[in-house]
Scaffold this motif. Sequence first.
Motif, PDB file in Angstrom:
ATOM      1  N   GLN A 406       0.827  -1.200   0.000  1.00  0.00           N
ATOM      2  CA  GLN A 406       0.000   0.000   0.000  1.00  0.00           C
ATOM      3  C   GLN A 406       0.864   1.254   0.000  1.00  0.00           C
ATOM      4  OE1 GLN A 406      -2.884   0.114   3.144  1.00  0.00           O
ATOM      5  NE2 GLN A 406      -4.200   1.536   2.050  1.00  0.00           N
ATOM      6  N   ASN A 407       1.969   1.213   0.718  1.00  0.00           N
ATOM      7  CA  ASN A 407       2.869   2.357   0.745  1.00  0.00           C
ATOM      8  C   ASN A 407       3.682   2.492  -0.541  1.00  0.00           C
ATOM      9  OD1 ASN A 407       2.082   2.959   3.387  1.00  0.00           O
ATOM     10  ND2 ASN A 407       3.635   1.602   4.262  1.00  0.00           N
ATOM     11  N   PHE A 408       3.899   1.364  -1.209  1.00  0.00           N
ATOM     12  CA  PHE A 408       4.757   1.353  -2.404  1.00  0.00           C
ATOM     13  C   PHE A 408       3.974   1.682  -3.673  1.00  0.00           C
ATOM     14  CE2 PHE A 408       6.704  -1.094  -5.931  1.00  0.00           C
ATOM     15  CZ  PHE A 408       7.962  -0.499  -5.947  1.00  0.00           C
ATOM     16  N   LEU A 409       2.761   1.156  -3.780  1.00  0.00           N
ATOM     17  CA  LEU A 409       1.969   1.299  -5.002  1.00  0.00           C
ATOM     18  C   LEU A 409       1.110   2.555  -4.942  1.00  0.00           C
ATOM     19  CD1 LEU A 409       0.846  -2.431  -5.414  1.00  0.00           C
ATOM     20  CD2 LEU A 409       2.722  -1.270  -6.577  1.00  0.00           C
ATOM     21  N   GLU A 410       1.690   3.664  -5.296  1.00  0.00           N
ATOM     22  CA  GLU A 410       0.961   4.927  -5.327  1.00  0.00           C
ATOM     23  C   GLU A 410       0.140   5.022  -6.610  1.00  0.00           C
ATOM     24  OE1 GLU A 410       4.288   7.720  -3.155  1.00  0.00           O
ATOM     25  OE2 GLU A 410       4.483   7.326  -5.300  1.00  0.00           O
ATOM     26  N   ARG A 411      -0.961   5.716  -6.537  1.00  0.00           N
ATOM     27  CA  ARG A 411      -1.771   5.949  -7.728  1.00  0.00           C
ATOM     28  C   ARG A 411      -2.105   7.438  -7.805  1.00  0.00           C
ATOM     29  NH1 ARG A 411      -5.184   2.731 -10.981  1.00  0.00           N
ATOM     30  NH2 ARG A 411      -5.191   0.961  -9.561  1.00  0.00           N
ATOM     31  N   PRO A 412      -1.189   8.221  -8.393  1.00  0.00           N
ATOM     32  CA  PRO A 412      -1.443   9.662  -8.509  1.00  0.00           C
ATOM     33  C   PRO A 412      -2.659   9.949  -9.382  1.00  0.00           C
ATOM     34  CG  PRO A 412       0.875   9.155  -8.897  1.00  0.00           C
ATOM     35  CD  PRO A 412       0.138   7.856  -8.898  1.00  0.00           C
ATOM     36  N   GLU A 413      -3.215  11.130  -9.250  1.00  0.00           N
ATOM     37  CA  GLU A 413      -4.367  11.535 -10.047  1.00  0.00           C
ATOM     38  C   GLU A 413      -3.985  11.573 -11.529  1.00  0.00           C
ATOM     39  OE1 GLU A 413      -7.659  15.179 -10.190  1.00  0.00           O
ATOM     40  OE2 GLU A 413      -6.076  15.135  -8.669  1.00  0.00           O
ATOM     41  N   ASP A 414      -4.880  11.148 -12.397  1.00  0.00           N
ATOM     42  CA  ASP A 414      -4.676  11.130 -13.855  1.00  0.00           C
ATOM     43  C   ASP A 414      -3.498  10.234 -14.262  1.00  0.00           C
ATOM     44  OD1 ASP A 414      -6.771  12.934 -14.195  1.00  0.00           O
ATOM     45  OD2 ASP A 414      -5.436  14.653 -13.902  1.00  0.00           O
ATOM     46  N   SER A 415      -3.277   9.161 -13.527  1.00  0.00           N
ATOM     47  CA  SER A 415      -2.187   8.240 -13.866  1.00  0.00           C
ATOM     48  C   SER A 415      -2.759   6.935 -14.413  1.00  0.00           C
ATOM     49  CB  SER A 415      -1.325   7.945 -12.642  1.00  0.00           C
ATOM     50  OG  SER A 415      -2.072   7.257 -11.657  1.00  0.00           O
ATOM     51  N   LYS A 416      -1.919   6.222 -15.164  1.00  0.00           N
ATOM     52  CA  LYS A 416      -2.243   4.871 -15.613  1.00  0.00           C
ATOM     53  C   LYS A 416      -1.122   3.968 -15.129  1.00  0.00           C
ATOM     54  CE  LYS A 416      -3.274   1.909 -19.569  1.00  0.00           C
ATOM     55  NZ  LYS A 416      -3.417   1.802 -21.048  1.00  0.00           N
ATOM     56  N   CYS A 417      -1.469   2.952 -14.333  1.00  0.00           N
ATOM     57  CA  CYS A 417      -0.460   2.131 -13.660  1.00  0.00           C
ATOM     58  C   CYS A 417      -0.400   0.718 -14.242  1.00  0.00           C
ATOM     59  CB  CYS A 417      -0.751   2.044 -12.163  1.00  0.00           C
ATOM     60  SG  CYS A 417      -0.801   3.645 -11.323  1.00  0.00           S
ATOM     61  N   LEU A 418       0.787   0.128 -14.143  1.00  0.00           N
ATOM     62  CA  LEU A 418       0.982  -1.281 -14.454  1.00  0.00           C
ATOM     63  C   LEU A 418       1.877  -1.877 -13.383  1.00  0.00           C
ATOM     64  CD1 LEU A 418       0.637  -3.713 -16.405  1.00  0.00           C
ATOM     65  CD2 LEU A 418       2.783  -3.000 -17.481  1.00  0.00           C
ATOM     66  N   VAL A 419       1.446  -3.016 -12.822  1.00  0.00           N
ATOM     67  CA  VAL A 419       2.212  -3.713 -11.793  1.00  0.00           C
ATOM     68  C   VAL A 419       2.679  -5.052 -12.373  1.00  0.00           C
ATOM     69  CG1 VAL A 419       2.242  -4.629  -9.443  1.00  0.00           C
ATOM     70  CG2 VAL A 419       0.794  -2.654 -10.002  1.00  0.00           C
ATOM     71  N   CYS A 420       3.993  -5.252 -12.431  1.00  0.00           N
ATOM     72  CA  CYS A 420       4.563  -6.504 -12.934  1.00  0.00           C
ATOM     73  C   CYS A 420       5.121  -7.307 -11.768  1.00  0.00           C
ATOM     74  CB  CYS A 420       5.662  -6.224 -13.954  1.00  0.00           C
ATOM     75  SG  CYS A 420       5.052  -5.452 -15.465  1.00  0.00           S
ATOM     76  N   VAL A 421       4.852  -8.612 -11.767  1.00  0.00           N
ATOM     77  CA  VAL A 421       5.230  -9.483 -10.650  1.00  0.00           C
ATOM     78  C   VAL A 421       5.978 -10.694 -11.187  1.00  0.00           C
ATOM     79  CG1 VAL A 421       4.399 -10.777  -8.644  1.00  0.00           C
ATOM     80  CG2 VAL A 421       3.122  -8.769  -9.441  1.00  0.00           C
ATOM     81  N   CYS A 422       7.091 -11.054 -10.524  1.00  0.00           N
ATOM     82  CA  CYS A 422       7.795 -12.275 -10.905  1.00  0.00           C
ATOM     83  C   CYS A 422       8.603 -12.789  -9.719  1.00  0.00           C
ATOM     84  CB  CYS A 422       8.727 -12.033 -12.085  1.00  0.00           C
ATOM     85  SG  CYS A 422       9.423 -13.564 -12.778  1.00  0.00           S
ATOM     86  N   GLY A 423       8.571 -14.094  -9.533  1.00  0.00           N
ATOM     87  CA  GLY A 423       9.312 -14.717  -8.450  1.00  0.00           C
ATOM     88  C   GLY A 423       8.869 -16.156  -8.274  1.00  0.00           C
TER      89      GLY A 423
END
Length: 449
Positions: A406-423
Amino acid sequence: MLNVPSQSFPAAGSQQRVAPTGQSRNKVALKPGHSLLDWIRLTKSGRDLTGLRGQLIEVTEEELKKHSTRNDCWTCIRGMVYNVSAYMDFHPGGEEELMRAAGIDSTDLFDQVHRWVNYESMLKECLVGRMAVKPNPALQGSVIIYFSHSKEVFLCCPVLIVQTAHSVGKVQVCLHKSVKDKWTKVGQPLEHHDTFIQCKDRELFYRECVLVSKTDITHDTQVLRLQLPSGSHMQVPVGRHVYLKTSLQGTDVVKPYTPVDQKLIPPSQCSAEMGSDLHLMIKICPDGLLTSHLANLPIGSSLSVGGPEGSFTMRVLRDVTHLYMLAAGTGFTPMARLIRLALQDLTSIRKTKLMFFNRQERDILWCSQLDELCSKEERFEVEYVLSEPTDSWKGRRGQIDACMLQNFLERPEDSKCLVCVCGPTGFTELAVLVRQLDFSEEEIHIFQG
């Protein structure tokens, strides 16, 4: 080949399904004495694994359907029928998943999860025979032509130049004559040059590469540099992987690896090198069948490389402004080239952040290069998390959890996010925590581990 109704594989809720995206798969705990090496020993023992005492038969659709139980399980893959009953307890995905293939043509099911596995070598002692093909009356009197993925010929005298544009996903191939004269012929066509099949139905093509060098990255991780055959050129798209294959005790062992660049941010002149050389970052596990072999492999040895393959596409990065990466251990490898792409080629991305999970500080891959990049590039941030840190460690401690994300994944206003996961499997399972933070399926990509 039989026509099988489309169905979900692995089953919804199965232990082998990690997430609704279907981009990663779980393994189940195998009983002691049921490792890959144990299976290889069993196939070499002389035991009759087919129940036919070495006889090969032609199997009809009706006959195949009769063998659909736990102790009598036949399945068909690409026209060949195997008795997989003895393999039940050795299957990394568990009995439940293997039973979904019982008594049917499981080619499509196999390709969805196991396409990279060299089943012909793994199951050669389980071969029952060939599937009987029913004649199709509708095709009688017709001429059928099959086309391969690409038409290939050996040209007499061209010079080949390949230019790539990663940001738009285009490849331009230029053929220049070494002698400016009219060609009287183009050379000798390769076998099956006039055939075409879909990529998903095409067998993996392996190239014999030469091990040129090994570079230690950490105490247990190396970068292997492989040189492709003369005249070969392989551009592995960002986020895609290749398959490394070698023969151990007479059985082909195959494992996927994601190529990296020579350095985190390579000099521009090294970009062409990715076409003729491959760099694979590999963790050497003492009890790993393949990696222990690679650790002892002398320079100059040959290794087979197949692919590339993978589900990651440039489309998922379209209009992305904030790129977040969650990596554990060698799950960092697909992120390495993604970082370079984001910072050098994708100006729309305003922030690229990596949260990198490891056991100890000495396990962090390319730590100094990540720190250097972070100090030079204001659009890039890296945060290390250690599960077994020393007392002197001043960074984050613990394992992935919702509060940390929650602290790491910020979502600023008017943003488009992509989260990539591997492990590892257990790590990618926790990708569900990202969804709990109101990220949609389209905003999450899980690389296969």
